[in-house]
Design an enzyme around this catalytic site. Structure first.
Site, PDB file in Angstrom:
ATOM      1  N   ASP A  13      18.274 129.760  -3.001  1.00  0.00           N
ATOM      2  CA  ASP A  13      19.093 128.701  -2.401  1.00  0.00           C
ATOM      3  C   ASP A  13      20.565 128.877  -2.778  1.00  0.00           C
ATOM      4  O   ASP A  13      20.885 129.400  -3.845  1.00  0.00           O
ATOM      5  CB  ASP A  13      18.570 127.328  -2.893  1.00  0.00           C
ATOM      6  CG  ASP A  13      19.066 126.198  -2.011  1.00  0.00           C
ATOM      7  OD1 ASP A  13      19.567 126.476  -0.900  1.00  0.00           O
ATOM      8  OD2 ASP A  13      18.944 125.030  -2.431  1.00  0.00           O
ATOM      9  N   GLY A  16      24.748 129.115   1.708  1.00  0.00           N
ATOM     10  CA  GLY A  16      25.763 128.399   2.482  1.00  0.00           C
ATOM     11  C   GLY A  16      26.932 127.981   1.603  1.00  0.00           C
ATOM     12  O   GLY A  16      28.099 128.199   1.957  1.00  0.00           O
ATOM     13  N   TRP A  18      27.858 129.269  -1.229  1.00  0.00           N
ATOM     14  CA  TRP A  18      28.558 130.489  -1.670  1.00  0.00           C
ATOM     15  C   TRP A  18      29.601 130.877  -0.629  1.00  0.00           C
ATOM     16  O   TRP A  18      30.740 131.201  -0.968  1.00  0.00           O
ATOM     17  CB  TRP A  18      27.533 131.607  -1.871  1.00  0.00           C
ATOM     18  CG  TRP A  18      28.078 132.891  -2.394  1.00  0.00           C
ATOM     19  CD1 TRP A  18      28.168 133.273  -3.704  1.00  0.00           C
ATOM     20  CD2 TRP A  18      28.605 133.991  -1.616  1.00  0.00           C
ATOM     21  NE1 TRP A  18      28.719 134.534  -3.792  1.00  0.00           N
ATOM     22  CE2 TRP A  18      28.995 134.986  -2.526  1.00  0.00           C
ATOM     23  CE3 TRP A  18      28.780 134.214  -0.254  1.00  0.00           C
ATOM     24  CZ2 TRP A  18      29.544 136.213  -2.123  1.00  0.00           C
ATOM     25  CZ3 TRP A  18      29.336 135.420   0.159  1.00  0.00           C
ATOM     26  CH2 TRP A  18      29.710 136.402  -0.768  1.00  0.00           C
ATOM     27  N   ARG A  26      28.654 130.371   7.040  1.00  0.00           N
ATOM     28  CA  ARG A  26      27.385 130.293   6.311  1.00  0.00           C
ATOM     29  C   ARG A  26      26.554 131.569   6.482  1.00  0.00           C
ATOM     30  O   ARG A  26      25.907 132.024   5.539  1.00  0.00           O
ATOM     31  CB  ARG A  26      26.583 129.074   6.782  1.00  0.00           C
ATOM     32  CG  ARG A  26      27.199 127.739   6.378  1.00  0.00           C
ATOM     33  CD  ARG A  26      26.357 126.586   6.895  1.00  0.00           C
ATOM     34  NE  ARG A  26      24.995 126.677   6.403  1.00  0.00           N
ATOM     35  CZ  ARG A  26      24.583 126.217   5.212  1.00  0.00           C
ATOM     36  NH1 ARG A  26      25.423 125.599   4.404  1.00  0.00           N
ATOM     37  NH2 ARG A  26      23.334 126.346   4.859  1.00  0.00           N
ATOM     38  N   HIS A  30      24.365 134.199   3.993  1.00  0.00           N
ATOM     39  CA  HIS A  30      22.996 134.724   4.110  1.00  0.00           C
ATOM     40  C   HIS A  30      23.004 136.245   3.999  1.00  0.00           C
ATOM     41  O   HIS A  30      22.127 136.833   3.368  1.00  0.00           O
ATOM     42  CB  HIS A  30      22.365 134.282   5.434  1.00  0.00           C
ATOM     43  CG  HIS A  30      22.197 132.795   5.550  1.00  0.00           C
ATOM     44  ND1 HIS A  30      21.629 132.038   4.542  1.00  0.00           N
ATOM     45  CD2 HIS A  30      22.514 131.919   6.533  1.00  0.00           C
ATOM     46  CE1 HIS A  30      21.618 130.754   4.921  1.00  0.00           C
ATOM     47  NE2 HIS A  30      22.154 130.661   6.111  1.00  0.00           N
ATOM     48  N   GLU A  60      11.288 123.274   7.955  1.00  0.00           N
ATOM     49  CA  GLU A  60      12.370 122.290   8.113  1.00  0.00           C
ATOM     50  C   GLU A  60      13.708 122.964   8.447  1.00  0.00           C
ATOM     51  O   GLU A  60      14.601 122.330   9.014  1.00  0.00           O
ATOM     52  CB  GLU A  60      12.523 121.447   6.840  1.00  0.00           C
ATOM     53  CG  GLU A  60      11.387 120.471   6.590  1.00  0.00           C
ATOM     54  CD  GLU A  60      10.105 121.106   6.058  1.00  0.00           C
ATOM     55  OE1 GLU A  60      10.170 122.228   5.526  1.00  0.00           O
ATOM     56  OE2 GLU A  60       9.024 120.491   6.204  1.00  0.00           O
ATOM     57  N   LEU A 124       4.356 147.007  -6.054  1.00  0.00           N
ATOM     58  CA  LEU A 124       4.840 145.627  -6.098  1.00  0.00           C
ATOM     59  C   LEU A 124       4.296 144.941  -4.857  1.00  0.00           C
ATOM     60  O   LEU A 124       4.366 145.499  -3.758  1.00  0.00           O
ATOM     61  CB  LEU A 124       6.376 145.576  -6.077  1.00  0.00           C
ATOM     62  CG  LEU A 124       6.997 144.189  -5.889  1.00  0.00           C
ATOM     63  CD1 LEU A 124       6.728 143.285  -7.088  1.00  0.00           C
ATOM     64  CD2 LEU A 124       8.511 144.283  -5.655  1.00  0.00           C
TER      65      LEU A 124
HETATM   66  C1  IPE Z   1      14.724 125.718   0.587  1.00  0.00           C
HETATM   67  O1  IPE Z   1      16.099 125.534   0.635  1.00  0.00           O
HETATM   68  C2  IPE Z   1      14.296 126.718   1.627  1.00  0.00           C
HETATM   69  C3  IPE Z   1      14.668 128.094   1.375  1.00  0.00           C
HETATM   70  C4  IPE Z   1      15.318 128.544   0.333  1.00  0.00           C
HETATM   71  C5  IPE Z   1      14.269 129.028   2.389  1.00  0.00           C
HETATM   72  P1  IPE Z   1      16.768 124.362   1.500  1.00  0.00           P
HETATM   73  O2  IPE Z   1      18.217 124.520   1.328  1.00  0.00           O
HETATM   74  O3  IPE Z   1      16.235 124.387   2.883  1.00  0.00           O
HETATM   75  O4  IPE Z   1      16.216 123.047   0.777  1.00  0.00           O
HETATM   76  P2  IPE Z   1      16.858 121.599   0.658  1.00  0.00           P
HETATM   77  O5  IPE Z   1      17.220 121.171   2.056  1.00  0.00           O
HETATM   78  O6  IPE Z   1      18.049 121.712  -0.221  1.00  0.00           O
HETATM   79  O7  IPE Z   1      15.787 120.762   0.038  1.00  0.00           O
HETATM   80  C1  IPE Z   2      19.162 129.245   1.288  1.00  0.00           C
HETATM   81  O1  IPE Z   2      20.507 128.974   1.316  1.00  0.00           O
HETATM   82  C2  IPE Z   2      18.708 130.068   2.486  1.00  0.00           C
HETATM   83  C3  IPE Z   2      17.971 129.308   3.513  1.00  0.00           C
HETATM   84  C4  IPE Z   2      17.530 128.103   3.375  1.00  0.00           C
HETATM   85  C5  IPE Z   2      17.725 129.983   4.765  1.00  0.00           C
HETATM   86  P1  IPE Z   2      21.091 127.683   2.068  1.00  0.00           P
HETATM   87  O2  IPE Z   2      21.436 128.066   3.462  1.00  0.00           O
HETATM   88  O3  IPE Z   2      20.153 126.558   1.946  1.00  0.00           O
HETATM   89  O4  IPE Z   2      22.412 127.422   1.248  1.00  0.00           O
HETATM   90  P2  IPE Z   2      22.987 125.996   0.817  1.00  0.00           P
HETATM   91  O5  IPE Z   2      21.910 125.290   0.077  1.00  0.00           O
HETATM   92  O6  IPE Z   2      23.371 125.282   2.075  1.00  0.00           O
HETATM   93  O7  IPE Z   2      24.156 126.329  -0.046  1.00  0.00           O
HETATM   94 MG    MG Z   3      19.951 125.078   0.609  1.00  0.00          MG
END
Ligand code: IPE
Ligand code: IPE
Ligand code: MG
Length: 227
Positions: A13, A16, A18, A26, A30, A60, A124
Site C-alpha cells: 500500500d 498513490g 508516494w 498515481r 504504481h 473494492e 519460490l
Molecule cells: C489494499 O489497499 C489493497 C491493495 C493493496 C491491493 P487499499 O488502498 O485498497 O485499502 P484501503 O482502501 O486503504 O483500505
Molecule cells: C496500493 O497503493 C496499490 C493498490 C491498491 C492497487 P494505493 O493505490 O492504495 O496507494 P495509496 O494508499 O492511495 O497511497
Molecule cells: Mg491504498
C-alpha cells in the site's frame, strides 16, 4: 538467514501517496511499486522463503477512477510479459488468487499462461492476489459447499478455498502506515503475525523486508496454548 517464515504475505500500500508527494500521477506510483515487487521477490529467493503472497488489486479497487483502474490492468498485463523470463529463470511458480474470470479477457489469458508456464517450479511459490476479496472468497466457498450438498469442517473448508494447498501466512506485512486488513485473506490469517510499517510501498526494499523478518523472529507464537 535462519528461522525465516515459511509464508510471507504483503499488502503493498502507498503507491498513490508516494506519487502525490512527488507531484506525479498515481499511476507513476504504481509503476514505481513494480520495482519493489522485483526487489522483494529477489530477496525472498535469496532468503529461501517458500511462499510469498502479494495483494495487487482488491475487488473494492474497481471503485477507483476508471483511468487508474484501466492503467493498472494494463500494467499487470505488461508486467506478466516482461517478467516471465526472469521468473522462469529463478524457478518461481506463479499462481493468481481471486475471481480471475472477471478480469479483462486479455489479462485473463496472460494470467493463465503465466500459471501454466511456471506450474512445475517450486523454488519460490509466488501468489498474486488480483480481483481478490477475503469475504468474496468465503462466499464462493459457501456456495461451492451448498452446490455440492456438503457440510464443512475446518479441513474440508480449506479444500474449497481458491488455492487449497496454500499454507496460512506466518507473517503479514502492510506498508504505508494503515493499520487494517482491507479484505485480504480473512480465513487464512487467523494466527498470522502482523507487521505494519510507515514505509510507502515504492520505497520498500530488502532492508525493510529484513526488518520485518527480524521482528517476526522475536514474536512468540502460542496458537492459543501455553508455552
Ligand atoms: C489494499 O489497499 C489493497 C491493495 C493493496 C491491493 P487499499 O488502498 O485498497 O485499502 P484501503 O482502501 O486503504 O483500505
Ligand atoms: C496500493 O497503493 C496499490 C493498490 C491498491 C492497487 P494505493 O493505490 O492504495 O496507494 P495509496 O494508499 O492511495 O497511497
Ligand atoms: Mg491504498
Amino acid at each position: 538467514m535462519d528461522d525465516v517464515p515459511n509464508h510471507i504475505a504483503i499488502i503493498m500500500d502507498g503507491n498513490g501517496r508516494w506519487a502525490e508527494k512527488r507531484g506525479l500521477l498515481r499511476l507513476q506510483g504504481h509503476r514505481a511499486g513494480v520495482n519493489s515487487v522485483r526487489r522483494v521477490i529477489e530477496a525472498c529467493i535469496d532468503f529461501r522463503i517458500n511462499y510469498l503472497t502479494i495483494y495487487t488489486f482488491s475487488i473494492e479497487n474497481w471503485n477507483r477512477p476508471s483511468t487508474e483502474v484501466s492503467g493498472l490492468m494494463k500494467l499487470f498485463a505488461m508486467m506478466i510479459e516482461k517478467e516471465i523470463f526472469e521468473l522462469k529463470e529463478h524457478k518461481v511458480r506463479v499462481r493468481f488468487l481471486g475471481r480471475l474470470e472477471s478480469l479483462p479477457e486479455e489479462l485473463q489469458k496472460k494470467v493463465y499462461w503465466l500459471q501454466e508456464q511456471t506450474k512445475n517450479f517450486s523454488d519460490l511459490n509466488l501468489t498474486i492476489a488480483i480481483n481478490y476479496s477475503g469475504r468474496g472468497e468465503l462466499v464462493d466457498v459457501v456456495n461451492k459447499a451448498v452446490r455440492e450438498g456438503k457440510l464443512v469442517d475446518e479441513d474440508s473448508l480449506r479444500e474449497l478455498l481458491y488455492i487449497p494447498d496454500l499454507p496460512d501466512p506466518d507473517l503479514l506485512i502492510r506498508t504505508s502506515g494503515e493499520l487494517r486488513i482491507s479484505n485480504f485473506l480473512l480465513y487464512e490469517i487467523a494466527y498470522t503475525e502482523l507487521y505494519f510499517t510507515d514505509t510507502l510501498w515504492p520505497d520498500f526494499g530488502r532492508g525493510d523486508l529484513i526488518k520485518a523478518i527480524k521482528a517476526y523472529q522475536r514474536r512468540v507464537r502460542r496458537f492459543g496454548t501455553l508455552i
